[in-house]
Motif scaffolding. Structure first.
Motif, PDB file in Angstrom:
ATOM      1  N   LEU A  23       9.901  -0.482  12.269  1.00 23.06           N
ATOM      2  CA  LEU A  23      10.073   0.704  11.420  1.00 23.06           C
ATOM      3  C   LEU A  23       9.253   0.574  10.136  1.00 23.06           C
ATOM      4  O   LEU A  23       8.674   1.553   9.653  1.00 23.06           O
ATOM      5  N   HIS A  24       9.201  -0.630   9.596  1.00 21.44           N
ATOM      6  CA  HIS A  24       8.399  -0.865   8.398  1.00 21.44           C
ATOM      7  C   HIS A  24       6.921  -0.612   8.704  1.00 21.44           C
ATOM      8  O   HIS A  24       6.198   0.013   7.910  1.00 21.44           O
ATOM      9  N   PHE A  25       6.489  -1.056   9.892  1.00 23.30           N
ATOM     10  CA  PHE A  25       5.095  -0.843  10.302  1.00 23.30           C
ATOM     11  C   PHE A  25       4.826   0.662  10.463  1.00 23.30           C
ATOM     12  O   PHE A  25       3.792   1.171  10.019  1.00 23.30           O
ATOM     13  N   ARG A  56       4.415   2.296   7.079  1.00 23.33           N
ATOM     14  CA  ARG A  56       3.097   2.006   6.490  1.00 23.33           C
ATOM     15  C   ARG A  56       1.996   2.773   7.217  1.00 23.33           C
ATOM     16  O   ARG A  56       1.052   3.276   6.603  1.00 23.33           O
ATOM     17  N   ALA A  57       2.136   2.860   8.554  1.00 22.45           N
ATOM     18  CA  ALA A  57       1.104   3.543   9.344  1.00 22.45           C
ATOM     19  C   ALA A  57       1.077   5.033   9.012  1.00 22.45           C
ATOM     20  O   ALA A  57       0.004   5.635   8.884  1.00 22.45           O
ATOM     21  N   LEU A  58       2.261   5.640   8.858  1.00 17.60           N
ATOM     22  CA  LEU A  58       2.314   7.070   8.543  1.00 17.60           C
ATOM     23  C   LEU A  58       1.709   7.347   7.170  1.00 17.60           C
ATOM     24  O   LEU A  58       0.972   8.323   6.994  1.00 17.60           O
ATOM     25  N   ALA A  70      -5.091   3.758  10.939  1.00 23.73           N
ATOM     26  CA  ALA A  70      -5.122   5.231  10.823  1.00 23.73           C
ATOM     27  C   ALA A  70      -6.142   5.878  11.773  1.00 23.73           C
ATOM     28  O   ALA A  70      -5.794   6.825  12.487  1.00 23.73           O
ATOM     29  N   PRO A  71      -7.393   5.402  11.830  1.00 26.10           N
ATOM     30  CA  PRO A  71      -8.332   6.065  12.754  1.00 26.10           C
ATOM     31  C   PRO A  71      -7.940   5.925  14.216  1.00 26.10           C
ATOM     32  O   PRO A  71      -8.170   6.831  15.020  1.00 26.10           O
ATOM     33  N   ARG A  72      -7.320   4.813  14.571  1.00 22.32           N
ATOM     34  CA  ARG A  72      -6.864   4.637  15.952  1.00 22.32           C
ATOM     35  C   ARG A  72      -5.732   5.622  16.273  1.00 22.32           C
ATOM     36  O   ARG A  72      -5.684   6.200  17.350  1.00 22.32           O
ATOM     37  N   LEU A  73      -4.817   5.775  15.307  1.00 26.82           N
ATOM     38  CA  LEU A  73      -3.709   6.718  15.528  1.00 26.82           C
ATOM     39  C   LEU A  73      -4.230   8.146  15.709  1.00 26.82           C
ATOM     40  O   LEU A  73      -3.850   8.853  16.642  1.00 26.82           O
ATOM     41  N   TRP A  74      -5.135   8.559  14.807  1.00 26.03           N
ATOM     42  CA  TRP A  74      -5.684   9.912  14.906  1.00 26.03           C
ATOM     43  C   TRP A  74      -6.446  10.092  16.217  1.00 26.03           C
ATOM     44  O   TRP A  74      -6.304  11.116  16.898  1.00 26.03           O
ATOM     45  N   LEU A  78       2.605   7.811  20.294  1.00 27.61           N
ATOM     46  CA  LEU A  78       3.485   6.707  20.686  1.00 27.61           C
ATOM     47  C   LEU A  78       2.681   5.513  21.234  1.00 27.61           C
ATOM     48  O   LEU A  78       2.912   4.360  20.838  1.00 27.61           O
ATOM     49  N   VAL A  79       1.756   5.815  22.123  1.00 30.76           N
ATOM     50  CA  VAL A  79       0.916   4.748  22.686  1.00 30.76           C
ATOM     51  C   VAL A  79       0.150   4.038  21.567  1.00 30.76           C
ATOM     52  O   VAL A  79       0.092   2.804  21.504  1.00 30.76           O
ATOM     53  N   ALA A  80      -0.401   4.824  20.654  1.00 31.43           N
ATOM     54  CA  ALA A  80      -1.224   4.236  19.584  1.00 31.43           C
ATOM     55  C   ALA A  80      -0.379   3.379  18.643  1.00 31.43           C
ATOM     56  O   ALA A  80      -0.768   2.254  18.302  1.00 31.43           O
ATOM     57  N   ILE A  81       0.786   3.892  18.245  1.00 34.31           N
ATOM     58  CA  ILE A  81       1.578   3.137  17.253  1.00 34.31           C
ATOM     59  C   ILE A  81       2.137   1.854  17.876  1.00 34.31           C
ATOM     60  O   ILE A  81       2.125   0.788  17.235  1.00 34.31           O
TER      61      ILE A  81
END
Lengths: 260, 241
Positions: B4-6, B9-11, B125-129, B191-194
């Motif tokens: 959850l902490h990760f 930070r990712a968001l 961030a770029p991987r998530l997007w 979901l896959v990315a995070i």
């Protein structure tokens, strides 16, 4: 004239991992523009000390001042604290033990990376700085090579060029001579001395190489079992009668330092 | 708690400004274009198989003309989005987790920190997007390819009337179903990315090469399980009135 702030001040720094006490009440003051070689056997907390200095690890207790600023007071969980930590880290350059070059970038882009992130320079100026720093570390026309194409010594030199690209005030070197042949080690030592003379940087060099300490150090520290056994100007430390220092410099098995 | 902490930070990193362009484009191309050959191949066979299975069952009571209905509901609403998520998720997730884990064990992430560069902004961030935007497109692509494969198998191999097949697809599949597939793609993509970034990011130097393998394995397994479980809840939310 006002006295210059020490580059680094440690006050009773302690760090443990579970029951493993890695640093215990380490205190020292390193004046600006000096080279400190921190000696010690493997596994005695040298690399942890280096990580604490740059804020990658937080000490359990004690305080660390970098040019007068207490980095242990910064709370990285808060955005303001993280910003302050990042501002402070721009004073540092760091040479990692294995170089830590970015695999997916060529040599030129690796060295240019901190400049592109932080320096207000045009691409032409960056290219000139990259070429200058690569030449400074004895490498020419390697900008387009990938890190995987380089030897261990070349990777370290590229990492060195990247560490000094932003002209940091303090350079941290984690075992710069490990895994290198004696000639390459001597070359890196000369490089540190040259950079120290020409750019007046403060160096903290983690090592277990006593020859390196004799050659480049202004200050020497000896860390053993997390405690700073000795710290001071090189001449003073080399004259020390402490058994641990003598054992380490004499490469003797006889003395207080035991093989872990 | 660590996860959850990760995520927090990712968001923050993801929505604190546009992602670094070069990194985003590189990962978007890898996730999107790089997944096309595998997804195309598997979706063609899955689509044809859907027709074969439906025909074998429906022909017993003379219901072979309902093939379009079955392929529309089963394929577009359920099978293809989940297939895209699981197949592409495994491929993309493995790449993300392995690359980040490798950067961790070789101290490249620490090097970024020391250079006062936020690794979450530059790497995560770029991987998530990239994956969040690419997976819905892949879901839409899988819908088209899978339906075409079902149509071909039904009409060319089993003699079902093409007009009837498409009429039933049009009757049962509405624009909202395609939108639901795209929505699922967005959710699965993020979901896959995070999950993959989390497993890659938490690898430690002392874990060595084995740590990269463990991170990759966990990324694939956890992504697939989460997508399939979540798909059930999303379907219940979207289709059960």
């Amino acid at each position: 004239m006002a006295e210059q702030q020490p580059a680094i001040t440690l006050e009773r720094v302690c760090k443990s991992f579970g029951n493993n006490r890695v640093l215990h009440e380490v205190s020292l003051v390193l004046p600006a523009g000096k080279i400190l070689v921190m000696l010690g056997p493997s596994g005695t907390g040298k690399s942890v000390l280096l990580r604490c200095l740059v804020g990658l690890m937080k000490p359990d207790s004690g305080r660390i001042f970098v040019e007068g600023q207490d980095i242990t007071a910064l709370d990285e969980r808060r955005s303001a604290g993280r910003e302050q930590m990042f501002a402070l880290r721009r004073k540092f350059g760091m040479l990692f033990q294995d170089g830590a070059l970015f695999d997916d970038m060529c040599v030129g882009d690796n060295v240019a990376f901190p400049l592109r992130q932080h320096a207000k320079m045009s691409e032409r100026q960056i290219a000139e700085r990259v070429a200058e720093d690569l030449e400074r570390v004895g490498l020419k026309n390697v900008q387009r090579k990938m890190p995987a194409e380089l030897s261990g010594g070349m990777r370290k030199r590229v990492a060195f060029a990247r560490a000094i690209a932003l002209r940091p005030r303090i350079v941290l070197c984690d075992e710069p001579s490990s895994g290198l042949d004696p000639v390459m080690s001597a070359t890196l030592d000369e490089l540190i001395l040259d950079l120290h003379r020409s750019l007046n940087m403060t160096f903290v060099v983690i090592s277990h190489d006593t020859a390196e300490a004799r050659t480049i150090a202004d200050y020497i520290g000896l860390l053993y079992k997390g405690e700073l056994q000795e710290f001071g100007p090189k001449e003073q430390v080399l004259r020390s009668s402490r058994l641990a220092i003598n054992q380490f410099f004499d490469r003797s098995t006889d003395g207080p330092i035991q093989v872990l | 708690m660590e996860f959850l902490h990760f995520v927090r930070r990712a968001l923050v990193a993801q929505f604190s400004g546009p992602p670094p362009r070069d990194e985003f484009v590189r990962h978007a191309l890898d996730a999107g274009v790089g997944s096309l050959p595998l997804l195309t191949l598997l979706t063609i066979f899955a689509g044809m198989n859907l027709s074969v299975q439906a025909y074998g069952t429906f022909v017993r009571f003379g219901g072979q003309d309902l093939l379009g209905l079955f392929c529309g509901v089963g394929g577009i609403r359920e099978l293809y989005p989940v297939m895209a998520a699981v197949i592409c998720g495994a491929r993309i997730g493995a790449t993300l987790a392995a690359s980040l884990a490798n950067m961790q064990i070789s101290e490249q992430v620490e090097a970024l920190e020391v250079m006062a560069v936020d690794p979450m902004r530059l790497l995560v961030a770029p991987r998530l997007w990239a994956v969040t935007l690419m997976l819905p497109l892949l879901c839409g692509y899988a819908d088209v390819v899978g339906l075409a494969a079902s149509y071909w198998a039904a009409t060319e191999q089993m003699g079902v009337n093409g007009g009837t097949f498409m009429e039933q697809v049009r009757d049962i599949v509405h624009l909202s179903d395609l939108a639901a597939g795209v929505f699922k793609g967005v959710v699965f993509g993020w979901l896959v990315a995070i999950v993959s970034c989390y497993h890659g990011y938490r690898a430690l130097k002392r874990d060595g090469a084995e740590g990269v393998g463990v991170a990759t394995n966990r990324a694939i397994v956890h992504s697939a399980v989460l997508c399939i479980v979540l798909n059930m809840f999303l379907s219940a939310l979207l289709y059960v009135r």
